[in-house]
Scaffold this motif. Sequence first.
Motif, mmCIF file in Angstrom:
data_model
loop_
_atom_site.group_PDB
_atom_site.id
_atom_site.type_symbol
_atom_site.label_atom_id
_atom_site.label_comp_id
_atom_site.label_asym_id
_atom_site.label_seq_id
_atom_site.Cartn_x
_atom_site.Cartn_y
_atom_site.Cartn_z
ATOM 1 N N ARG A 168 0.819 -1.697 0.158
ATOM 2 C CA ARG A 168 0.276 -0.303 0.464
ATOM 3 C C ARG A 168 0.792 1.125 0.163
ATOM 4 O O ARG A 168 1.776 1.531 1.101
ATOM 5 C CB ARG A 168 -0.673 0.547 0.906
ATOM 6 N N LEU A 212 3.849 0.417 7.121
ATOM 7 C CA LEU A 212 4.774 0.182 6.319
ATOM 8 C C LEU A 212 4.462 0.752 4.791
ATOM 9 O O LEU A 212 2.444 0.088 4.520
ATOM 10 C CB LEU A 212 5.329 -1.320 6.155
ATOM 11 N N GLN A 243 1.024 -9.753 6.078
ATOM 12 C CA GLN A 243 -0.656 -10.016 6.848
ATOM 13 C C GLN A 243 -0.461 -11.271 7.337
ATOM 14 O O GLN A 243 -0.296 -11.590 6.109
ATOM 15 C CB GLN A 243 -2.118 -9.384 5.617
ATOM 16 N N ARG A 252 -14.144 0.429 9.726
ATOM 17 C CA ARG A 252 -13.592 -0.604 7.987
ATOM 18 C C ARG A 252 -13.831 0.518 7.268
ATOM 19 O O ARG A 252 -14.370 0.943 6.786
ATOM 20 C CB ARG A 252 -13.959 -1.982 7.749
ATOM 21 N N LEU A 309 -12.863 -0.753 3.603
ATOM 22 C CA LEU A 309 -13.052 -1.372 2.180
ATOM 23 C C LEU A 309 -14.574 -1.552 2.399
ATOM 24 O O LEU A 309 -15.357 -1.407 3.662
ATOM 25 C CB LEU A 309 -12.388 -2.812 2.375
ATOM 26 N N TYR A 316 -17.369 -5.389 3.211
ATOM 27 C CA TYR A 316 -18.462 -4.998 4.549
ATOM 28 C C TYR A 316 -19.819 -5.784 4.420
ATOM 29 O O TYR A 316 -20.604 -4.490 3.631
ATOM 30 C CB TYR A 316 -17.712 -5.416 5.397
ATOM 31 N N ILE A 329 -4.301 -3.671 14.847
ATOM 32 C CA ILE A 329 -3.464 -5.034 15.147
ATOM 33 C C ILE A 329 -4.056 -5.786 14.104
ATOM 34 O O ILE A 329 -3.227 -6.873 13.463
ATOM 35 C CB ILE A 329 -3.138 -5.899 16.333
ATOM 36 N N GLY A 330 -5.855 -5.988 13.669
ATOM 37 C CA GLY A 330 -5.915 -6.824 12.946
ATOM 38 C C GLY A 330 -7.396 -6.086 12.923
ATOM 39 O O GLY A 330 -8.031 -5.553 13.887
ATOM 40 N N GLY A 376 -11.457 -7.466 10.662
ATOM 41 C CA GLY A 376 -12.001 -7.797 10.058
ATOM 42 C C GLY A 376 -13.204 -8.006 9.504
ATOM 43 O O GLY A 376 -13.971 -7.112 10.134
ATOM 44 N N PHE A 434 -10.164 -12.277 8.381
ATOM 45 C CA PHE A 434 -9.956 -11.129 9.391
ATOM 46 C C PHE A 434 -8.626 -11.580 9.052
ATOM 47 O O PHE A 434 -8.009 -11.787 8.081
ATOM 48 C CB PHE A 434 -9.567 -12.223 11.021
ATOM 49 N N ALA A 435 -8.014 -10.364 8.681
ATOM 50 C CA ALA A 435 -6.841 -10.085 8.995
ATOM 51 C C ALA A 435 -5.798 -9.265 9.622
ATOM 52 O O ALA A 435 -6.463 -8.264 9.818
ATOM 53 C CB ALA A 435 -6.262 -9.740 7.020
HETATM 54 P P1 HAM Z 1 -7.163 -3.962 6.847
HETATM 55 O O1 HAM Z 1 -8.458 -3.182 7.816
HETATM 56 O O2 HAM Z 1 -7.171 -2.686 5.746
HETATM 57 O O3 HAM Z 1 -8.329 -5.687 6.251
HETATM 58 O O4 HAM Z 1 -5.521 -4.748 7.333
HETATM 59 C C1 HAM Z 1 -5.685 -5.997 8.154
HETATM 60 C C2 HAM Z 1 -4.507 -5.038 8.658
HETATM 61 O O5 HAM Z 1 -3.374 -5.017 8.174
HETATM 62 C C3 HAM Z 1 -4.874 -4.002 10.002
HETATM 63 O O6 HAM Z 1 -5.405 -3.891 11.129
HETATM 64 C C4 HAM Z 1 -3.025 -4.081 10.372
HETATM 65 O O7 HAM Z 1 -2.921 -4.605 11.021
HETATM 66 C C5 HAM Z 1 -2.325 -4.278 9.472
HETATM 67 N N1 HAM Z 1 -1.779 -3.012 8.165
HETATM 68 C C6 HAM Z 1 -2.845 -2.858 6.917
HETATM 69 N N2 HAM Z 1 -1.909 -1.813 6.338
HETATM 70 C C7 HAM Z 1 -0.672 -1.943 6.884
HETATM 71 C C8 HAM Z 1 0.252 -0.764 6.662
HETATM 72 N N3 HAM Z 1 0.679 0.593 6.116
HETATM 73 N N4 HAM Z 1 1.867 -1.431 7.533
HETATM 74 C C9 HAM Z 1 1.168 -2.079 7.949
HETATM 75 N N5 HAM Z 1 0.577 -2.608 8.319
HETATM 76 C C10 HAM Z 1 -0.950 -2.907 7.955
HETATM 77 C C11 HAM Z 1 -8.144 -6.705 5.600
HETATM 78 O O8 HAM Z 1 -7.116 -6.314 4.826
HETATM 79 C C12 HAM Z 1 -9.199 -7.202 5.052
HETATM 80 N N6 HAM Z 1 -8.642 -7.961 4.076
HETATM 81 C C13 HAM Z 1 -9.252 -7.965 6.667
HETATM 82 C C14 HAM Z 1 -10.309 -9.128 5.952
HETATM 83 C C15 HAM Z 1 -9.782 -10.189 5.804
HETATM 84 N N7 HAM Z 1 -11.360 -8.947 6.054
HETATM 85 C C16 HAM Z 1 -12.103 -9.980 5.630
HETATM 86 N N8 HAM Z 1 -11.401 -10.825 5.706
#
Ligand code: HAM
Length: 476
Positions: free
Chosen positions: A112, A121, A126, A257, A259, A262, A282-283, A285, A305-306
């Motif tokens: 990103r 970062l 993830q 959220r 995205l 959802y 820290i996570g 979903g 969840f991620a």
């Molecule tokens: P997200 O909230 O965009 O969700 O990212 C999940 C986690 O990734 C965040 O809570 C954070 O801990 C970590 N994260 C995101 N961006 C960064 C970054 N630039 N640097 C470090 N860590 C980062 C998702 O990505 C969804 N795909 C989650 C999901 C899975 N929902 C349903 N299934």
Amino acid sequence: MITKQKGTKDLYGEEAKKWQYVNKVIDEIMEKYNYSFIRVPVFESNELFHRGVGETTDIVTKETYDFVDRGGRNITLRPEGTAGVVRSYIENKMYGDDNKPVKLYYNMPMYRYERPQAGRLREFTQFGMEILGSDDPLSDAEIISLAVNIYKVLGLKGIKVNINSLGDNESRINYKEALINHFKPHYEDLCEDCKERLEKNPLRILDCKIDCNKDYMLTAPITIDYLNKESKSRFEKVQEYLSVIGIDFEVDPKVVRGLDYYNHTVFEVEAKIEGFGSQNVIGGGGRYNGMVQELGGPSTPAIGFAAGLDRLMIALDKENIKIPINNSIDLFLLYVSEEEKKCAAYLTNILRMNGFIVETDYLNRSLKSQFKQADRLNSKFTIVLNSNDLANNEIKIKNNKTKEEEFISIDALIYFLDENLIEDSCDCNSECSCENSCDCHSDKECHCGNNCSCDDNCNCNDDNDCHCGNNCSCGK
Ligand code: HAM
């Protein structure tokens, strides 16, 4: 000198060992929850994320790494895992699997283009999991509890789970209307992005980092007030299951959220740790019942969840959680002559193939320097290969802890190491996982010893003393 790109990091040395340990713990837990590992490509068609994640999200409009490849295709480096996993689920017809629901997990780098800072970062890792094919609120509770349990097993204490519901389509439409009515009178005061969001996707106004402290933001309508009866009772069921499982949570109507995919349950895990910094989610979903169909598959409910591994590692560090890493080797083979060197080459190969951590010299060092190297590697045993001993089929092995030396036959070396390395390590064989048979995940979890609460008869003096996993230092 060419340096690394902004927002990326090198992983090596002790930190890399910690990551490996954490990944191993995650793999073990995922296996227990019966999730299958999946890896999808780092790059996908740009359209996947536009349709999957949402045209109006910050991720897609501002943060993706996009490029046109040499064949003229529009490519994007994955900014998250869910869209790619869903694409793979559809393309590989996993929905036809009799074994339902399909439970998948991944652990991979994401990209990103964000403003880098601690815990944020441009290339980050993830781990995540998705359940495809179940709309049962129990699967929502499973995903949330699985996320929490990973943190718990790793020993993390300061975490808080915030959950919310966006409801079904009808509820979302009602909520969207309420948001439009709420923000319209403030149109002129909205930032340029939010003006556009008001027309296209008012929910995304709530993610705005510019307008976030304005009064009308703080008084914005909340989703749960717009849930219809079915959505409300579904959300209550999720909470009921979470309580049964014993997961602490708080309903936080502010969690929406960032995205677009959802609906119904959404949740985030926050690190409540002093000095953690602002990137403390820290996570996160939630449920995304529409995405499989949106991307061309059959209507399939799903939730996932991620977690950011980089942020998780910071959290473990801030809580001073000791991660057991192996900083020693079993044996160092020293030599002087070419003939002895060949014997070292032969023995290192055989011993490694039999499961021992063995090193020898690759720099033609003096014997004195080889001893120093063995010390640096914390070698538990050393052997100075000597042509005369070898001619008698013998070797002299030294236990570097007791300083005892003894001659043994070469043929007995594997047996000798087996016996002595086991004796050297922690003795318990129930819950704790020294090199023998136990499998605790951290020193904190390892209960060997007198002052600690091991069920067995391990002899370390207390929990801190016991370094089970690799270099357990119980009194034995
Ligand atoms: P997200 O909230 O965009 O969700 O990212 C999940 C986690 O990734 C965040 O809570 C954070 O801990 C970590 N994260 C995101 N961006 C960064 C970054 N630039 N640097 C470090 N860590 C980062 C998702 O990505 C969804 N795909 C989650 C999901 C899975 N929902 C349903 N299934």
